[in-house]
Design a protein around this motif. Structure first.
Motif, PDB file in Angstrom:
ATOM      1  N   THR A   3       0.827  -1.200   0.000  1.00  0.00           N
ATOM      2  CA  THR A   3       0.000   0.000   0.000  1.00  0.00           C
ATOM      3  C   THR A   3       0.856   1.242   0.000  1.00  0.00           C
ATOM      4  O   THR A   3       0.405   2.308  -0.373  1.00  0.00           O
ATOM      5  N   ALA A   5       3.056   2.138  -1.948  1.00  0.00           N
ATOM      6  CA  ALA A   5       3.228   2.702  -3.282  1.00  0.00           C
ATOM      7  C   ALA A   5       2.148   3.718  -3.580  1.00  0.00           C
ATOM      8  O   ALA A   5       2.339   4.653  -4.345  1.00  0.00           O
ATOM      9  N   ILE A   6       0.994   3.533  -2.971  1.00  0.00           N
ATOM     10  CA  ILE A   6      -0.092   4.477  -3.181  1.00  0.00           C
ATOM     11  C   ILE A   6       0.129   5.724  -2.348  1.00  0.00           C
ATOM     12  O   ILE A   6      -0.008   6.838  -2.814  1.00  0.00           O
ATOM     13  N   ALA A   7       0.481   5.509  -1.134  1.00  0.00           N
ATOM     14  CA  ALA A   7       0.543   6.633  -0.204  1.00  0.00           C
ATOM     15  C   ALA A   7       1.782   7.486  -0.382  1.00  0.00           C
ATOM     16  O   ALA A   7       1.991   8.417   0.345  1.00  0.00           O
ATOM     17  N   GLY A   8       2.559   7.184  -1.353  1.00  0.00           N
ATOM     18  CA  GLY A   8       3.734   7.988  -1.577  1.00  0.00           C
ATOM     19  C   GLY A   8       4.991   7.220  -1.219  1.00  0.00           C
ATOM     20  O   GLY A   8       6.041   7.795  -1.015  1.00  0.00           O
ATOM     21  N   LEU A 129       6.505  15.758  -2.293  1.00  0.00           N
ATOM     22  CA  LEU A 129       5.134  15.631  -1.812  1.00  0.00           C
ATOM     23  C   LEU A 129       4.338  16.895  -2.094  1.00  0.00           C
ATOM     24  O   LEU A 129       3.219  16.839  -2.586  1.00  0.00           O
ATOM     25  N   TRP A 199       8.333   4.459   5.643  1.00  0.00           N
ATOM     26  CA  TRP A 199       8.448   3.401   4.621  1.00  0.00           C
ATOM     27  C   TRP A 199       9.807   2.723   4.631  1.00  0.00           C
ATOM     28  O   TRP A 199       9.925   1.560   4.235  1.00  0.00           O
ATOM     29  N   TRP A 220       4.852  13.719  -9.042  1.00  0.00           N
ATOM     30  CA  TRP A 220       4.742  14.207  -7.663  1.00  0.00           C
ATOM     31  C   TRP A 220       3.691  13.357  -6.953  1.00  0.00           C
ATOM     32  O   TRP A 220       2.510  13.515  -7.290  1.00  0.00           O
ATOM     33  N   PRO A 221       3.963  12.479  -6.039  1.00  0.00           N
ATOM     34  CA  PRO A 221       5.293  12.142  -5.573  1.00  0.00           C
ATOM     35  C   PRO A 221       6.053  11.378  -6.663  1.00  0.00           C
ATOM     36  O   PRO A 221       5.462  11.043  -7.685  1.00  0.00           O
ATOM     37  N   ASN A 223       6.663   8.732  -7.952  1.00  0.00           N
ATOM     38  CA  ASN A 223       6.070   7.410  -7.772  1.00  0.00           C
ATOM     39  C   ASN A 223       6.758   6.314  -8.584  1.00  0.00           C
ATOM     40  O   ASN A 223       6.688   5.138  -8.238  1.00  0.00           O
ATOM     41  N   TYR A 227       7.521   2.674  -6.992  1.00  0.00           N
ATOM     42  CA  TYR A 227       7.196   1.367  -7.561  1.00  0.00           C
ATOM     43  C   TYR A 227       8.447   0.534  -7.794  1.00  0.00           C
ATOM     44  O   TYR A 227       8.420  -0.691  -7.697  1.00  0.00           O
TER      45      TYR A 227
ATOM     46  N   TRP B 121      -6.182  -1.013  -8.089  1.00  0.00           N
ATOM     47  CA  TRP B 121      -6.169  -2.287  -7.381  1.00  0.00           C
ATOM     48  C   TRP B 121      -7.543  -2.934  -7.460  1.00  0.00           C
ATOM     49  O   TRP B 121      -8.559  -2.250  -7.629  1.00  0.00           O
ATOM     50  N   GLU B 129      -3.246   1.232   7.180  1.00  0.00           N
ATOM     51  CA  GLU B 129      -2.109   1.930   6.576  1.00  0.00           C
ATOM     52  C   GLU B 129      -2.523   3.200   5.863  1.00  0.00           C
ATOM     53  O   GLU B 129      -1.824   4.209   5.915  1.00  0.00           O
ATOM     54  N   MET B 130      -3.608   3.130   5.147  1.00  0.00           N
ATOM     55  CA  MET B 130      -3.973   4.295   4.357  1.00  0.00           C
ATOM     56  C   MET B 130      -5.458   4.314   4.060  1.00  0.00           C
ATOM     57  O   MET B 130      -6.138   3.292   4.128  1.00  0.00           O
ATOM     58  N   TRP B 141       1.098  10.222 -13.397  1.00  0.00           N
ATOM     59  CA  TRP B 141       2.105  11.052 -14.068  1.00  0.00           C
ATOM     60  C   TRP B 141       2.839  10.232 -15.130  1.00  0.00           C
ATOM     61  O   TRP B 141       3.105  10.705 -16.226  1.00  0.00           O
ATOM     62  N   PHE B 146       0.674   4.815  -9.884  1.00  0.00           N
ATOM     63  CA  PHE B 146      -0.651   4.993  -9.320  1.00  0.00           C
ATOM     64  C   PHE B 146      -1.332   6.262  -9.859  1.00  0.00           C
ATOM     65  O   PHE B 146      -0.688   7.135 -10.432  1.00  0.00           O
ATOM     66  N   TRP B 148      -2.844   9.768  -9.418  1.00  0.00           N
ATOM     67  CA  TRP B 148      -2.628  10.868  -8.476  1.00  0.00           C
ATOM     68  C   TRP B 148      -3.546  12.032  -8.809  1.00  0.00           C
ATOM     69  O   TRP B 148      -4.129  12.094  -9.899  1.00  0.00           O
ATOM     70  N   PHE B 189      -1.342  15.981  -2.870  1.00  0.00           N
ATOM     71  CA  PHE B 189      -0.976  15.220  -4.070  1.00  0.00           C
ATOM     72  C   PHE B 189      -1.821  13.960  -4.251  1.00  0.00           C
ATOM     73  O   PHE B 189      -1.888  13.394  -5.331  1.00  0.00           O
TER      74      PHE B 189
END
Lengths: 345, 304
Positions: A3, A5-8, A129, A199, A220-221, A223, A227, B121, B129-130, B141, B146, B148, B189
């Protein structure tokens, strides 16, 4: 896929097998022969200087300059050079001092290099961020320092880029797009912050270089790098950028849920050295964290620089005396099991 | 329609002079003085020029340069050596919009957007977690990453301008943006909460989403976010925070006093930070024009 990877971010999950495979591939390709040879040399030692510094209002440039001289950095090496300071700026951090590298530490670094005869000191950052990097500059107070000291700022997210071969080989990316400002600089200096990270365990001099990766290429971020693996990215960026010096602002750091939402932690130190891995390992010990348990630092020992105490020549203050355990959360997987064993006596 | 104030007009004029100085011989614009062609900078420059009434023939070469940068699949990457960094596609579509010679390029860009997007997903992430819902499909991007907030908002703006406002992808984009809205109002973001901490909002992302969501969500769903921008606009004299903040408010018919003076101050800060990127200058032009032209036409070039 985590997860994170999603949250930054992606939690550091570099298994030993993957590292061996990746490192083996890189070595076979001859990508990092120099670094590899350096590692293979049993005598690879790196000095790190630790200075006490209790308050941002105190003279910081003085101890910083003393530390640089202690590390063998003098006028003959710096005179006329263009120095790029890369501060760790992650959020606006208005009214707080534990989020970003403190503006007065950046100013002190600039002053120290200028006193050694630097031709120019530039400040460059590419926030990951917060999209508006200039807003972060203004909010954290660094904008005022830039104005007062007439230091030029380069937004690394928007600088022209140059594609370079990835000298690390961990992420699976053959090339990295890097701002041309890096290659126009004679010296690249990480001005980092002493922080825990949710992380990857810790964010110090090496992790700070995420901020040189241009947002308009990596987002941004950033990413793409998440990944590919944050730890792998840290190693690749450091192996490719090859910074010249690192200064970590540990006067007040961040513990707990870093790099943004943690709480202030006074450590009262400035840590500096030529090798970012050695600097980070020293910082980790001061934070009560075992660097060999931080995935990317453990791997850095093989390619970037030494993290073992026996290979780090400690100068200035003793890390043992300065150790102050930073809060690690059990509910954050990347922070579990990082605690350094208590020192005896 | 509100008349453009002399102050706002002066800001727009100064920005345009800088932007036009970055026009390239082969068409298109660079992001900086003496820089190379950049698709995103070119698209923003075109939108700024269009907003101030520059005749289409003076923008032909720039739009044509964007066509040359378009990949066979319809995407417009940041540069040929970064083919996965496709986020300028939405900006190019907005720059081409409304001009007959570029209708095909726009159609192919919109087709690309409709068929592509960020990683999504199958299942909801661990709530501990989130908090965001990763099943929602927006845009990234860079391919393979993912969805954004910013690329999703820009794609939604391009689809809306291009006549796809009711398409399922546009609806899902609006849902994604609402999912990423912070409980207290505002966007960042694209991460609302990680572990036990809520991430802070930022003015630039909030303003952008307020523009993108304007035609897609009822006002009551974004009231807190409008309030957030209201409370922060003018606090930071930086192009992204101020420019998007003013545009976001204008999208919901809100015009703070002193906006033109703030824009002038922001532009003056180039003395501190060096010449702004072309995208920043263009954003300031659009912000200066926001209450004169209406936000929709600023990005689409088409007046309703």
């Amino acid at each position: 896929m985590s997860t994170g990877a999603i949250a930054g971010g992606t939690r550091m999950r570099i298994g030993r097998r993957r590292f061996l495979w990746l490192a083996g591939g890189a070595a076979t390709g001859g990508a990092c022969a120099l670094l590899w040879n350096r590692f293979a040399t049993p005598a690879w030692h790196e000095p790190v200087f630790v200075a006490r510094a209790q308050r941002y209002g105190d003279d910081i440039a003085g101890p910083m300059l003393a530390g640089m001289r202690e590390l063998g950095i003098g006028e003959s090496e710096i005179r006329g050079k263009r120095i790029l300071l890369k501060p760790n700026l992650v959020d606006t951090g208005e009214g707080v001092v534990h989020v970003n590298a403190h503006p007065l530490v950046v100013r002190a670094a600039a002053e120290a290099f200028l006193r050694l005869g630097a031709g120019e000191v530039i400040v460059g950052e590419g926030t990951g961020l917060v999209r508006d990097g200039l807003m972060v500059l203004e909010a954290c107070g660094l904008g005022d320092v830039l104005a007062a000291e007439k230091l030029r700022f380069v937004d690394l997210n928007y600088d022209e880029v140059r594609v370079e071969r990835n000298r690390g080989g961990y992420m699976g990316l053959e090339t990295l797009a890097l701002p041309v400002a890096l290659r126009r600089a004679d010296w690249i200096v990480s001005v980092a912050k002493l922080k825990t990270h949710h992380w990857v365990g810790v964010t110090l001099a090496m992790k700070n270089f995420f901020g040189v990766m241009p947002g308009r290429v990596y987002g941004w971020p950033k990413n793409v790098l998440h990944y590919a693996g944050i730890g792998e990215a840290i190693l690749d960026i450091n192996a490719t950028v090859r910074p010249h010096f690192a200064i970590v602002d540990g006067i007040i750091g961040m513990e707990g849920d870093g790099p943004v939402n943690g709480t202030p932690k006074q450590a009262g130190v400035l840590v500096m050295g030529r090798n970012p891995a050695a600097v980070d390992a020293t910082c980790a010990r001061i934070m009560g964290i075992d660097p060999s348990k931080v995935g990317y630092l453990a791997e850095a020992q093989r390619r970037i620089g030494p993290i073992r105490e026996s290979q780090i020549e400690q100068r200035g203050e003793s890390t043992g005396a300065l150790r102050t355990d930073f809060l690690l959360h059990d509910f954050i997987p990347a922070q579990r099991g990082l605690r350094l064993a208590p020192t005896r006596g | 329609m509100v008349a453009l104030s002399p102050e706002a007009s002066e800001v727009a004029k100064r920005c345009l002079a800088q932007i036009e100085g970055r026009g390239l011989a082969g068409g298109g614009f660079s992001g900086s003085d003496g820089g190379d062609f950049r698709p995103d900078a070119t698209a923003w420059a075109v939108m700024a020029l269009r907003a101030t009434g520059v005749a289409p023939d003076r923008m032909y070469a720039a739009r044509d340069r964007l066509v040359k940068a378009q990949s066979p699949d319809g995407s417009v990457p940041v540069s040929p050596d970064q083919p996965k960094a496709v986020w300028p596609t939405a900006l190019a579509a907005l720059a081409w919009h409304g001009e007959a010679p570029f209708a095909d390029a726009e159609t192919r860009a919109l087709g690309y957007l409709l068929g592509s997007g960020g990683i999504r997903w199958q299942e909801r992430a661990d709530e501990a977690e989130m908090a965001v819902d990763p099943r929602l499909w927006g845009w990234s991007w860079v391919l393979g990453t993912f969805s954004w907030v910013e690329p999703t908002a820009l794609a939604l703006m391009a689809l809306t301008a291009g006549g796809h406002a009711t398409h399922a992808r546009a609806k899902e984009a609006a849902a994604l943006l609402l999912d990423r809205q912070l409980a207290g109002g505002g966007w960042n973001f694209g991460a609302t909460r990680v572990y036990r901490n809520v991430h802070a909002a930022s003015p630039e992302m909030t303003g952008l989403v307020l523009v993108a969501a304007r035609d897609h969500v009822p006002r009551e769903t974004v009231d807190k976010s409008i309030g957030y921008v209201r409370g922060t606009v003018g606090r930071y004299m930086t192009p992204l925070a101020l420019g998007w903040g003013l545009l976001g408010l204008a999208a919901w018919d809100d015009a703070p006093d002193g906006a033109a003076a703030w824009l002038g101050e922001c532009l003056g800060r180039q003395g501190l930070y060096g010449p702004y990127d072309t995208t920043y200058l263009a954003l300031l032009v659009l912000a200066a024009m926001a209450h004169h032209s209406g936000v929709g036409p600023l990005f689409s070039g088409v007046r309703s």
